[in-house]
Design an enzyme around this catalytic site. Structure first.
Site, PDB file in Angstrom:
ATOM      1  N   SER A 233      55.521  10.014  11.550  1.00  0.00           N
ATOM      2  CA  SER A 233      56.168   8.767  11.132  1.00  0.00           C
ATOM      3  C   SER A 233      57.087   8.148  12.198  1.00  0.00           C
ATOM      4  O   SER A 233      57.119   6.923  12.315  1.00  0.00           O
ATOM      5  CB  SER A 233      56.869   8.930   9.783  1.00  0.00           C
ATOM      6  OG  SER A 233      57.740  10.014   9.794  1.00  0.00           O
TER       7      SER A 233
ATOM      8  N   TRP B 191      36.332  -1.303  16.011  1.00  0.00           N
ATOM      9  CA  TRP B 191      37.776  -1.313  16.163  1.00  0.00           C
ATOM     10  C   TRP B 191      38.451  -1.560  14.818  1.00  0.00           C
ATOM     11  O   TRP B 191      39.346  -0.833  14.401  1.00  0.00           O
ATOM     12  CB  TRP B 191      38.160  -2.430  17.125  1.00  0.00           C
ATOM     13  CG  TRP B 191      39.401  -2.234  17.910  1.00  0.00           C
ATOM     14  CD1 TRP B 191      40.649  -1.925  17.439  1.00  0.00           C
ATOM     15  CD2 TRP B 191      39.517  -2.345  19.334  1.00  0.00           C
ATOM     16  NE1 TRP B 191      41.529  -1.868  18.486  1.00  0.00           N
ATOM     17  CE2 TRP B 191      40.876  -2.117  19.652  1.00  0.00           C
ATOM     18  CE3 TRP B 191      38.629  -2.641  20.364  1.00  0.00           C
ATOM     19  CZ2 TRP B 191      41.345  -2.167  20.969  1.00  0.00           C
ATOM     20  CZ3 TRP B 191      39.107  -2.695  21.656  1.00  0.00           C
ATOM     21  CH2 TRP B 191      40.437  -2.454  21.957  1.00  0.00           C
TER      22      TRP B 191
ATOM     23  N   GLU C  75      44.910 -29.484  11.945  1.00  0.00           N
ATOM     24  CA  GLU C  75      45.421 -30.569  11.116  1.00  0.00           C
ATOM     25  C   GLU C  75      44.838 -31.936  11.499  1.00  0.00           C
ATOM     26  O   GLU C  75      44.892 -32.863  10.721  1.00  0.00           O
ATOM     27  CB  GLU C  75      46.956 -30.590  11.137  1.00  0.00           C
ATOM     28  CG  GLU C  75      47.555 -30.950  12.473  1.00  0.00           C
ATOM     29  CD  GLU C  75      47.671 -29.729  13.378  1.00  0.00           C
ATOM     30  OE1 GLU C  75      48.329 -29.834  14.390  1.00  0.00           O
ATOM     31  OE2 GLU C  75      47.068 -28.672  13.059  1.00  0.00           O
TER      32      GLU C  75
ATOM     33  N   SER D 111      41.900 -34.801  12.385  1.00  0.00           N
ATOM     34  CA  SER D 111      40.606 -35.042  11.753  1.00  0.00           C
ATOM     35  C   SER D 111      39.477 -34.912  12.785  1.00  0.00           C
ATOM     36  O   SER D 111      38.313 -34.975  12.474  1.00  0.00           O
ATOM     37  CB  SER D 111      40.581 -36.452  11.152  1.00  0.00           C
ATOM     38  OG  SER D 111      40.678 -37.393  12.185  1.00  0.00           O
TER      39      SER D 111
ATOM     40  N   ARG E 153      36.809 -33.348  15.198  1.00  0.00           N
ATOM     41  CA  ARG E 153      35.945 -32.196  15.060  1.00  0.00           C
ATOM     42  C   ARG E 153      36.509 -31.000  15.817  1.00  0.00           C
ATOM     43  O   ARG E 153      36.996 -31.152  16.940  1.00  0.00           O
ATOM     44  CB  ARG E 153      34.569 -32.507  15.668  1.00  0.00           C
ATOM     45  CG  ARG E 153      33.650 -33.307  14.788  1.00  0.00           C
ATOM     46  CD  ARG E 153      33.191 -32.457  13.622  1.00  0.00           C
ATOM     47  NE  ARG E 153      32.108 -33.107  12.901  1.00  0.00           N
ATOM     48  CZ  ARG E 153      30.867 -33.190  13.343  1.00  0.00           C
ATOM     49  NH1 ARG E 153      30.549 -32.724  14.527  1.00  0.00           N
ATOM     50  NH2 ARG E 153      29.951 -33.752  12.613  1.00  0.00           N
TER      51      ARG E 153
ATOM     52  N   LEU F  71      52.548   2.721  17.636  1.00  0.00           N
ATOM     53  CA  LEU F  71      52.140   3.695  18.649  1.00  0.00           C
ATOM     54  C   LEU F  71      51.270   4.783  18.014  1.00  0.00           C
ATOM     55  O   LEU F  71      50.310   5.266  18.633  1.00  0.00           O
ATOM     56  CB  LEU F  71      53.394   4.314  19.290  1.00  0.00           C
ATOM     57  CG  LEU F  71      53.177   5.255  20.453  1.00  0.00           C
ATOM     58  CD1 LEU F  71      52.383   4.592  21.562  1.00  0.00           C
ATOM     59  CD2 LEU F  71      54.529   5.736  20.999  1.00  0.00           C
TER      60      LEU F  71
ATOM     61  N   HIS G  50      45.907   7.064  17.656  1.00  0.00           N
ATOM     62  CA  HIS G  50      44.803   7.465  16.793  1.00  0.00           C
ATOM     63  C   HIS G  50      43.504   6.799  17.265  1.00  0.00           C
ATOM     64  O   HIS G  50      42.454   7.438  17.358  1.00  0.00           O
ATOM     65  CB  HIS G  50      45.120   7.064  15.352  1.00  0.00           C
ATOM     66  CG  HIS G  50      44.050   7.424  14.366  1.00  0.00           C
ATOM     67  ND1 HIS G  50      43.758   8.720  14.031  1.00  0.00           N
ATOM     68  CD2 HIS G  50      43.185   6.657  13.669  1.00  0.00           C
ATOM     69  CE1 HIS G  50      42.761   8.734  13.157  1.00  0.00           C
ATOM     70  NE2 HIS G  50      42.404   7.488  12.932  1.00  0.00           N
TER      71      HIS G  50
ATOM     72  N   ARG H  98      38.316   6.942  20.291  1.00  0.00           N
ATOM     73  CA  ARG H  98      37.462   6.114  21.140  1.00  0.00           C
ATOM     74  C   ARG H  98      37.361   6.575  22.580  1.00  0.00           C
ATOM     75  O   ARG H  98      36.498   6.098  23.318  1.00  0.00           O
ATOM     76  CB  ARG H  98      37.929   4.656  21.060  1.00  0.00           C
ATOM     77  CG  ARG H  98      37.794   4.067  19.665  1.00  0.00           C
ATOM     78  CD  ARG H  98      36.395   4.244  19.147  1.00  0.00           C
ATOM     79  NE  ARG H  98      36.316   3.995  17.708  1.00  0.00           N
ATOM     80  CZ  ARG H  98      35.258   4.293  16.987  1.00  0.00           C
ATOM     81  NH1 ARG H  98      34.196   4.878  17.535  1.00  0.00           N
ATOM     82  NH2 ARG H  98      35.249   4.051  15.693  1.00  0.00           N
TER      83      ARG H  98
END
Lengths: 242, 242, 242, 242
Positions: free
Chosen positions: B62, B83, B105, B107, B109, B195, B200, B205
């Site tokens: 912890s 991941w 916000e 208009s 595209r 951390l 972990h 990995r």
């Protein structure tokens, strides 16, 4: 576990949702809110109903975390990604994937399931929405959609051919899959979630601007879960807001 | 935040990991284990080092949750999926995706970033491992790999062409993407993790049977994080076991 | 970390909240929502402000999980219990407690901090609310409260005496503490939480029917956190609703 | 749900653990690891057993998160605190507490359960361990313990008297409880946790240097859970290491 817990709803062209298991009922929500020993009754009282309504209204969500459901889901990868990303706190377990091979204790080659892909029908292609918000607008006319349905089938065939070619020469599956048009590829997983988590998912995914494909899965989840928790689902997901 | 916190490591053909921010140091781990007021010293003592070693050895994880790092990652979708799936308890935020449009916000595209794809070079295609475990075996000879690299480029071009064709006729991007060979498509996201969570991830990995592409990202994370927590990373990830 | 991050607010008779560390700013929320590389600006623009307002209004809470704060808290056990129970997803680390002894590498006896207790002053005793809801009603008159303040001091003295007596004869501290009136005993802990988690805590604990003692701590947290995230806190916790 | 799921184990002088509900079996672990549709068999095969052993050995813990158990627990507050603090990811719901009053829809005063306290018997007081580690040493002789048992009863009586006195004059229960020697006061709660979470709890709390009172609860949990998941519990918690 009563018989009618094992249910199945078909979704899209090759997908489904299956309710594997349920723990608890509306009574679980009421009892876990009270935690009073030896008061478990077999029937839900009006007092229980009012308590559940109170809990939902006031946002006291923790009692809804003590009722659990487990689903098996078969859905395109693009649906799976959205599902996983927005559901903190529930457990997912995907089987047709990267690591299954690891726990195949036999020396025999792991036989991958044949990939299956989602292909919208000619009249199922949706237009971009006018106002640039996410989601979709009206469907394209079928005579236009026809071309894209056919081309998607052709692209999938060509991609799969290269995928199999790569596999056949001995390229590792984890790299060979780079050839696949993966967003539409079906994956299968287990989803174990509390009633709170399920209803949070539904609130997000039944919304109108949610992607139509995941809306279809959300509707299937609602169909499967509501009979098991009619009061709780009714209070957390009022019919008017669905 | 000292200058050397903003670092960047390139990974694969178009990817990178960037360390955006760090909160705490080895001292944070020791101090949070003790929680004794007004004892924060500027320098790590030998007693602090022994305490961190004790915590790591005994599995008292912890205190390692009170030191935090934030990364920006650009990686193929297949890497991103692994991941996210195995990192419960840390926060991910992907931007180039389904929902960005929603909070634009204006208009105008929404201009999607040009898709970028991971393509292994001719000498980077790996064979299936002999013993049927996950992971990869030796690389294919370059004269064999050359064909697959070229074909993957061709397939990507053809798929992208259809993707753009579909977009140009007004098909919603959320459906048009079905044409893309998405496993290799780069996505970008923020990863904020303690951390403990980072270590972990590294333990899983950096393992030899992990997919080579995600191993490359794990090495980048290790390079970026170790200077900030040399004692804690050294104890949680002993050099002999990396 | 700028100088003014290390701040301290006194709470109740012997408690405090200290802001140990902060990671990020309002800009972190905006940048993590966009995840667009190399666009980090030093100043928050109006567009960033509108984005944060949009995220808060629409319940897109994940970007708020990438900004982090760490507090050290000294509070009565009854406050600590409520804090821990309702804050899923943040990390707590208590030091003056059951397990500190375990990582004391020296052979010297672990010297427990002298216990400190919360005792309401004569005019701080609150009446039961009229309508039987949780929370409290008006304060008792001081001439009535005086008796309870005095008696609580006496009870604490007597309990502590037995606690020390038990310790002196060699009873394990983990059992000796059964003599202590523990609800009011101060404990100290580290709380590391995302901005989302902090604001969720504030929304619950600033509410009028929340226990007055934890409301006092929530106000201290608000005082400490708001200068670091003025836009995000303002949008998540509108002044009118505090 | 078979009949023998509803079980009950008494713990300490007034405590208990009750298994309220279970979802799944050893087969759930195996099936969720495979996620292969329509292969659910009614009986666990040797291949399933080897798969579960493999998962436990290699630390592939996610399949164990799809089996769920729900307990009702009655334990001293000091036990409850340790339980909650170290069990991230499982759901707790305490009923006899601060907030129950809020959802009592009637206008009638909420009738608090009579407080019940844990008092070690004369021969149950443990000495401080020699080597200053946490945990306890040998028991005190009964002629010494007798004094502490008697004094604890007396202190509880005196504290309760003041608690009731304060309540009778109208002091809010949330403050009146400051008089109670709360560490030994029994609280009751629901604990819903995955099999992984349950076994993580057991691994920590069955350890020899864990507090004896919580060890007693861990043994009760093991007794209740093992018949439902004999293979999984056997692999995750090998008998030699208990």
């Amino acid at each position: 576990m009563s018989e009618n817990n094992a249910k199945h709803v078909n979704v899209l062209d090759h997908g489904y949702v299956r309710l594997n298991d349920v723990m608890g009922s509306d009574l679980t929500v009421a009892n876990s809110a009270r935690v009073s020993y030896a008061k478990a009754s077999a029937e839900l009282t009006d007092r229980d109903r009012r308590l559940i309504a109170f809990l939902a209204r006031e946002g006291h969500t923790s009692p809804f975390r003590h009722a659990i459901a487990q689903f098996e889901i078969h859905a395109p990868l693009m649906v799976a990604r959205q599902w996983w990303k927005y559901n903190v706190g529930s457990a997912h377990q995907e089987g047709t994937g990267d690591s299954l091979d690891a726990w195949n204790e036999s020396s025999r080659r792991y036989v991958t399931e044949e990939p299956v892909f989602y292909v919208p029908g000619a009249d199922e292609w949706r237009s971009k929405p006018e106002n640039s918000k996410q989601g979709s607008g009206a469907n394209l006319p079928g005579y236009e959609g026809e071309f894209y349905t056919r081309r998607l089938f052709e692209i999938i065939d060509e991609c799969e051919e290269m995928y199999e070619n790569a596999m056949s020469i001995g390229i590792a599956p984890e790299q060979a899959r780079l050839f696949l048009p993966a967003y539409g590829m079906y994956v299968r997983w287990y989803w174990t979630a509390s009633l709170q988590s399920v209803c949070h998912f539904l609130a997000q995914r039944l919304a109108e601007d949610s992607q139509a494909e995941i809306q279809a899965y959300a509707k299937a989840i609602l169909t499967l879960i509501e009979p098991h928790f009619p009061v709780a689902v009714g209070e957390l997901m009022p019919k008017g807001e669905r």
